[in-house]
Design an enzyme around this catalytic site. Sequence first.
Site, short mmCIF file in Angstrom:
data_model
loop_
_atom_site.label_atom_id
_atom_site.label_comp_id
_atom_site.label_asym_id
_atom_site.label_seq_id
_atom_site.Cartn_x
_atom_site.Cartn_y
_atom_site.Cartn_z
CD GLU A 180 7.37 -0.34 8.45
OE1 GLU A 180 6.45 -1.04 7.96
OE2 GLU A 180 7.63 0.82 8.06
CG ASP A 183 -0.30 -0.02 2.51
OD1 ASP A 183 0.92 -0.24 2.57
OD2 ASP A 183 -0.98 0.20 3.53
CB SER A 184 4.58 1.67 0.23
OG SER A 184 4.88 0.49 -0.46
CG ASP A 214 0.34 -4.01 2.01
OD1 ASP A 214 0.15 -4.83 2.93
OD2 ASP A 214 1.20 -3.11 2.06
CE LYS A 248 2.96 -5.84 3.93
NZ LYS A 248 2.39 -4.75 4.78
CD GLU A 308 0.13 -1.51 7.80
OE1 GLU A 308 -0.26 -0.71 8.68
OE2 GLU A 308 0.77 -1.16 6.79
#
Length: 287
Positions: free
Chosen positions: A205, A68-69, A107, A137, A139
């Site tokens: 992270e 999502d970056s 993501d 993925k 978070e």
Amino acid sequence: MSDSSTEQPAPYGSGPAAASAPPTRRVRTHHLREMKQRGEKFTMLTAYEQYAAQTFDEAGIDVLLVGDSASNNVYGNETSLPVTVDELIPLTRAVSRSARRALVVADLPFGSYQASPEQAYLTGVRFMKEAGAHAVKLEGGLPMVPQVRKLTEGGIPVMAHIGFTPQSEHALGGYRVQGRGAAADRVVEEAQALESAGAFAVVMEMVPGDVAGEVTKSVGIPTIGIGAGVDCDGQVLVWQDAFGLRTGRMAKFVKQYADVHGVLLEAAREYAADVKAQTFPGPEHTF
Ligand code: KIV
């Protein structure tokens, strides 16, 4: 025979899967686990489009993350928060069409899975069906355990992401190392809970190196570090940071391997100068 009757190479690219590397066996989630068991490190990079995906695949990068970056590295936003499922699906499709060996992980963006396990599952299905992702993925630690369970029970492999989680930037009070001091036990507990729920790997992270090492020893699934030291089983970086397409201040954990911005800048300036001087196109570029 005139030039125009001679077939030319495709002028605007040749479509997906044109990389020069021979096809090899697809990396699967169990291969990452086996690498951990053998003590062999593996690699992950972000990728958001065809040529980067092909190049990293050809280089033998094991996992490509359509992060999502992309929000900050493709769509020009300041954070990862604004990017949507509809914006990430076409990028994921391009990467999964282009990578012949790497495991492609998509993501799940902010707001597309936190509300309920059902929401997470339906979003995950979109990435698997519409975009050809091999895994997703998400978070978060303990609150995301039901989501991880629902996804994995429904046949969608899940990579978890703990420590600093950029989608919670505002809740966490900015970019801060997570898991220092007394909070270290919580990181271990989260990784173990996510493993029990079925996650096949966990990204850590901005976690102190010794804590990440502890987590890595305490779970059977592979850990993937970004700012989490050398003891993780794999490493991930955002490619624009690692290879210097993005300029400006970098996080401490970024090592810069190339200056792609500098190469592109020089090439664009040379092209502009050639056009203005009428030295491009030359006779060799003219039909
Ligand atoms: O979106 C992303 O690029 C990521 C990596 C930083 C792990 O989540």
